[in-house]
Design an enzyme around this catalytic site. Sequence first.
Site, PDB file in Angstrom:
ATOM      1  N   HIS A  49       0.735  -1.021   0.008  1.00  0.00           N
ATOM      2  CA  HIS A  49       0.038  -0.054  -0.012  1.00  0.00           C
ATOM      3  C   HIS A  49       0.650   1.299   0.112  1.00  0.00           C
ATOM      4  O   HIS A  49       0.151   2.410  -0.118  1.00  0.00           O
ATOM      5  CB  HIS A  49      -0.722  -0.124   1.144  1.00  0.00           C
ATOM      6  CG  HIS A  49      -1.952   1.085   1.344  1.00  0.00           C
ATOM      7  ND1 HIS A  49      -2.943   1.243   0.216  1.00  0.00           N
ATOM      8  CD2 HIS A  49      -1.999   2.175   2.228  1.00  0.00           C
ATOM      9  CE1 HIS A  49      -3.471   2.350   0.685  1.00  0.00           C
ATOM     10  NE2 HIS A  49      -3.045   2.992   1.519  1.00  0.00           N
ATOM     11  N   TRP A  50       2.141   1.155   0.180  1.00  0.00           N
ATOM     12  CA  TRP A  50       3.116   2.354   0.420  1.00  0.00           C
ATOM     13  C   TRP A  50       4.169   2.467  -0.946  1.00  0.00           C
ATOM     14  O   TRP A  50       5.052   2.517  -0.421  1.00  0.00           O
ATOM     15  CB  TRP A  50       3.699   2.092   1.609  1.00  0.00           C
ATOM     16  CG  TRP A  50       3.704   3.243   2.668  1.00  0.00           C
ATOM     17  CD1 TRP A  50       2.881   4.441   2.616  1.00  0.00           C
ATOM     18  CD2 TRP A  50       4.214   3.557   3.801  1.00  0.00           C
ATOM     19  NE1 TRP A  50       3.175   5.320   3.680  1.00  0.00           N
ATOM     20  CE2 TRP A  50       4.055   4.759   4.407  1.00  0.00           C
ATOM     21  CE3 TRP A  50       5.193   2.635   4.546  1.00  0.00           C
ATOM     22  CZ2 TRP A  50       4.578   5.286   5.479  1.00  0.00           C
ATOM     23  CZ3 TRP A  50       5.869   3.150   5.679  1.00  0.00           C
ATOM     24  CH2 TRP A  50       5.207   4.360   6.123  1.00  0.00           C
TER      25      TRP A  50
END
EC number: 3.7.1.14
Length: 288
Positions: free
Chosen positions: A267-268
């Site tokens: 997600h990053w």
Amino acid sequence: MSYQPQTEAATSRFLNVDEGGRTLRIHINDCGDGKETVVMLHGSGPGATGWANFSRNIDPLVEAGYRVLLLDCPGWGKSDAIVNSGSRSDLNARILKSVVDQLGIDKVHLLGNLMGGHSAVAFTLSWPERVAKLVLMGGGTGGMSLFTPMPTEGIKLLNALYREPTIENLKKMMSIFVFDTRDLTEALFEARLNNMLSRRDHLDNFVKSLEANPKQFPDFGPRLGEISAPTLIVWGRNDRFVPMDAGLRLLAGIAGSELHIYRDCGHWAQWEHADSFNQLVLNFLARA
């Protein structure tokens, strides 16, 4: 003269912003002095701040000649907390509008992750003339996934961490936050936990906001066609917080947009693939 890296302390400042008759003290980091400004908007995780989310991306942009603003949204970082019963994304957009107005900045590039991406879309829909380009990572619509049960496992762990802010729950959430967990050091866990526990009012603010309105992030899908700003969408193939088909919805809805997907990425993206991401963004911003 050689480039001097930015520091959190040297770039830290506060602005007073009116929100519905209440004055909020909002924290920003103001980096560089370029003619074009890139605003970075963080996600909604407990302990998130503008600086923590984008620490691997600030210097390349400043060194390339951009002014970079990092906003701590209300309820995160050093900014005041606020219980929100409406759209959190529209609240953040209003706060950002007040900030750039006070700073005398007419037009900005917006770069946002999860909640930050959703807030960037909200800002663009309200003030399209103030947006030059958009970069959206792992967020932007708030709609349902066609393939993944909602809420996702990541969002469930995030909400649990707000209610029980322990190191064990933090590690559970972070273990699926990124694809390769080898960079998740004890120092990183401790810093994030300290951020959370030092502002318990922020934890309470988020929980009470969800109780007041479970749909803090409305679905902007039907309005994506209104966006005319050049848009770069970035997603992790292994994102377990916001499914990849949300990125496809953005791609389908925003005319002329482009989607870059990182394999072996959670997600990053801006942190997990920082060097590649930074160059991708710089190339996108430099295009005529």
